[in-house]
Every structure is written in structure tokens, then in C-alpha cells.
Scaffold this motif. Structure first.
Motif, PDB file in Angstrom:
ATOM      1  N   ALA A   1       0.890  -1.188   0.098  1.00  0.00           N
ATOM      2  CA  ALA A   1      -0.130   0.141  -0.056  1.00  0.00           C
ATOM      3  C   ALA A   1       0.825   1.190   0.031  1.00  0.00           C
ATOM      4  O   ALA A   1       0.703   2.291  -0.739  1.00  0.00           O
ATOM      5  CB  ALA A   1      -0.942  -0.008   1.201  1.00  0.00           C
ATOM      6  N   LEU A   2       1.932   1.369   0.944  1.00  0.00           N
ATOM      7  CA  LEU A   2       2.595   2.256   0.880  1.00  0.00           C
ATOM      8  C   LEU A   2       3.439   2.813  -0.521  1.00  0.00           C
ATOM      9  O   LEU A   2       3.462   3.829  -1.192  1.00  0.00           O
ATOM     10  CB  LEU A   2       3.878   2.245   1.755  1.00  0.00           C
ATOM     11  CG  LEU A   2       4.697   3.420   1.971  1.00  0.00           C
ATOM     12  CD1 LEU A   2       4.253   4.684   2.280  1.00  0.00           C
ATOM     13  CD2 LEU A   2       6.096   3.076   2.802  1.00  0.00           C
ATOM     14  N   TYR A   3       3.870   1.597  -1.202  1.00  0.00           N
ATOM     15  CA  TYR A   3       4.563   1.633  -2.555  1.00  0.00           C
ATOM     16  C   TYR A   3       3.430   1.812  -3.547  1.00  0.00           C
ATOM     17  O   TYR A   3       4.090   2.592  -4.432  1.00  0.00           O
ATOM     18  CB  TYR A   3       5.348   0.499  -2.827  1.00  0.00           C
ATOM     19  CG  TYR A   3       6.643   0.236  -2.126  1.00  0.00           C
ATOM     20  CD1 TYR A   3       7.565   1.190  -2.371  1.00  0.00           C
ATOM     21  CD2 TYR A   3       6.882  -0.598  -1.201  1.00  0.00           C
ATOM     22  CE1 TYR A   3       9.029   0.961  -1.839  1.00  0.00           C
ATOM     23  CE2 TYR A   3       8.185  -0.599  -0.343  1.00  0.00           C
ATOM     24  CZ  TYR A   3       9.256   0.134  -0.761  1.00  0.00           C
ATOM     25  OH  TYR A   3      10.321   0.233  -0.263  1.00  0.00           O
ATOM     26  N   ALA A   4       2.231   1.826  -3.606  1.00  0.00           N
ATOM     27  CA  ALA A   4       1.366   2.135  -4.403  1.00  0.00           C
ATOM     28  C   ALA A   4       1.100   3.684  -4.324  1.00  0.00           C
ATOM     29  O   ALA A   4       0.949   4.148  -5.308  1.00  0.00           O
ATOM     30  CB  ALA A   4       0.084   1.381  -3.941  1.00  0.00           C
ATOM     31  N   HIS A   5       1.495   4.284  -3.136  1.00  0.00           N
ATOM     32  CA  HIS A   5       1.716   5.811  -3.038  1.00  0.00           C
ATOM     33  C   HIS A   5       2.676   6.319  -3.352  1.00  0.00           C
ATOM     34  O   HIS A   5       3.004   7.598  -4.136  1.00  0.00           O
ATOM     35  CB  HIS A   5       1.033   6.272  -1.824  1.00  0.00           C
ATOM     36  CG  HIS A   5      -0.529   5.898  -1.393  1.00  0.00           C
ATOM     37  ND1 HIS A   5      -1.239   6.958  -1.684  1.00  0.00           N
ATOM     38  CD2 HIS A   5      -1.064   4.906  -0.685  1.00  0.00           C
ATOM     39  CE1 HIS A   5      -2.574   6.383  -1.236  1.00  0.00           C
ATOM     40  NE2 HIS A   5      -2.346   5.353  -0.828  1.00  0.00           N
ATOM     41  N   PHE A   6       3.735   5.828  -3.065  1.00  0.00           N
ATOM     42  CA  PHE A   6       5.195   6.289  -3.158  1.00  0.00           C
ATOM     43  C   PHE A   6       6.079   5.125  -3.406  1.00  0.00           C
ATOM     44  O   PHE A   6       6.505   4.478  -2.585  1.00  0.00           O
ATOM     45  CB  PHE A   6       5.782   7.035  -1.831  1.00  0.00           C
ATOM     46  CG  PHE A   6       4.718   8.172  -1.637  1.00  0.00           C
ATOM     47  CD1 PHE A   6       4.792   9.527  -2.100  1.00  0.00           C
ATOM     48  CD2 PHE A   6       3.847   8.051  -0.580  1.00  0.00           C
ATOM     49  CE1 PHE A   6       4.060  10.602  -1.916  1.00  0.00           C
ATOM     50  CE2 PHE A   6       3.251   9.027  -0.145  1.00  0.00           C
ATOM     51  CZ  PHE A   6       3.212  10.242  -0.650  1.00  0.00           C
ATOM     52  N   PRO A   7       6.556   5.269  -4.778  1.00  0.00           N
ATOM     53  CA  PRO A   7       7.369   4.040  -5.369  1.00  0.00           C
ATOM     54  C   PRO A   7       8.862   3.703  -4.717  1.00  0.00           C
ATOM     55  O   PRO A   7       9.427   2.593  -4.698  1.00  0.00           O
ATOM     56  CB  PRO A   7       7.507   4.235  -6.758  1.00  0.00           C
ATOM     57  CG  PRO A   7       6.955   5.497  -6.902  1.00  0.00           C
ATOM     58  CD  PRO A   7       6.353   5.897  -6.029  1.00  0.00           C
ATOM     59  N   SER A   8       9.241   4.799  -4.026  1.00  0.00           N
ATOM     60  CA  SER A   8      10.666   4.698  -3.108  1.00  0.00           C
ATOM     61  C   SER A   8      10.724   5.757  -2.205  1.00  0.00           C
ATOM     62  O   SER A   8       9.992   6.492  -1.961  1.00  0.00           O
ATOM     63  CB  SER A   8      11.744   4.791  -4.124  1.00  0.00           C
ATOM     64  OG  SER A   8      11.696   6.351  -4.791  1.00  0.00           O
TER      65      SER A   8
END
Length: 182
Positions: A44-51
Motif C-alpha cells: 500500500a505504501l509503495y502504491a502511493h510512493f514507489p521509493s
């Protein structure tokens, strides 16, 4: 205007990231700790911010967006007080300021927040203190250095330090030129 669920999640992630970046700097901040603070999954975090780089960039950009309007020329005192207050009370501002000078974080473009603050300070100093002993851009650098140094002194400065830090910043405007080297 009511925020969507995605906007609220985005804000929650920025708040959690701000805490981590302000406390640890770019290199030592861990996305795992951001995930723990938000209760999100890694996906879910990587869906918002890839890195981590994208997250740091979003945090600095969000903070810089609050500094689009230049201050009124006579508002240097207000500007200094506002900067110090935000440094002491706004985790996002504190983190963004630290990131803009963090050698481990290399933004994709010049750090907009730092340049915007420098420009506003220089403009306000020119308008409000034309007889300062140093050029306005030198005072702006000194003020930003004091603000940055404050972020390094403690993880979260106490609000009672606002008055003290503001006095230090005002003192930079009234100091005399340093003596010439021997």
C-alpha cells in the motif's frame, strides 16, 4: 472541501515520513518505520510512493507549496517568527528543511523550498533592514543556517525555544561585520 480516502492516506504517510526524516535524516530513515506508523502494508505504501526518494520529494514539495506567496516587505519579524514556530511545531516543515540540506538526499531538481525561503528572506531584509552591515543574501544564509542547525540540536525542539530562536535570528540582522583577518 472534503478529502478523499486516498488524500487522507497520502497525508498520513507524509506525516509519518516527516517524523522519520526529521528524526533520522534521509539515509537513516526507514520506510519500515513509516509503514509501522501508518499501519499500512508495504504494498500500500509503495502504491502511493514507489521509493524513499519519491516520498522525500513529495514531502519537500508539499512543504514548498506553502511558501508560494512572498511576504509583505515590512513583515520580516512576522516571517522569522513564523519560520521558527513552524520549525518547532510542524514536523513536515522540520523534515523538509532538513532534507533540503541533507547530502544523502539528492532531489531531481534544485530544492525549491530552500530557494523560496532564501528569496522571501532576502526580499524582506532588503525592504525592512536596508542598513544591515551585510548584504541581504548573507543574512538569509545565516538565518537558514540557524534554522537548519536547530533541526540538528534535538529530535523535537520544545515550543518554549521559539522566543529564544527568534531572538537569535534577529541578532543576525544587527551584528557588525567580522574583523578583517590578520
Amino acid at each position: 472541501m472534503k478529502q478523499t480516502r486516498a488524500q487522507r492516506t497520502h497525508e498520513r504517510v507524509l506525516d509519518a515520513a516527516a517524523h522519520e526524516f526529521a528524526l533520522h535524516g534521509y539515509q537513516s530513515a526507514k520506510l519500515h518505520d513509516v509503514i509501522t506508523r501508518t499501519g499500512m502494508t508495504k504494498g500500500a505504501l509503495y502504491a502511493h510512493f514507489p521509493s524513499k526518494h519519491h516520498l522525500a520529494t513529495a514531502l519537500v514539495d508539499d512543504t514548498a507549496a506553502h511558501w508560494q506567496q512572498p511576504p509583505a516587505p515590512a513583515a520580516l519579524t512576522h516571517l522569522l517568527h513564523d519560520l521558527v514556530t513552524r520549525l518547532h511545531t510542524d514536523p513536515r516543515f522540520r523534515a523538509a528543511l532538513r532534507l533540503t540540506v541533507d547530502p544523502d538526499w539528492t532531489p531531481d531538481r534544485p530544492p525549491v523550498l530552500y530557494h523560496r525561503l532564501h528569496h522571501h528572506l532576502t526580499t524582506a531584509i532588503r525592504a525592512g533592514h536596508p542598513a544591515t552591515p551585510r548584504p541581504p543574501h548573507t543574512h538569509a544564509h545565516l538565518i537558514l543556517a540557524v534554522l537548519h542547525g536547530t533541526t540538528r540540536l534535538s529530535p523535537a525542539p520544545a515550543p518554549h525555544h521559539i522566543h529564544h530562536t527568534t531572538r537569535i535570528l534577529h541578532a543576525t540582522l544587527h551584528t557588525t561585520r567580522p574583523p578583517a583577518p590578520d
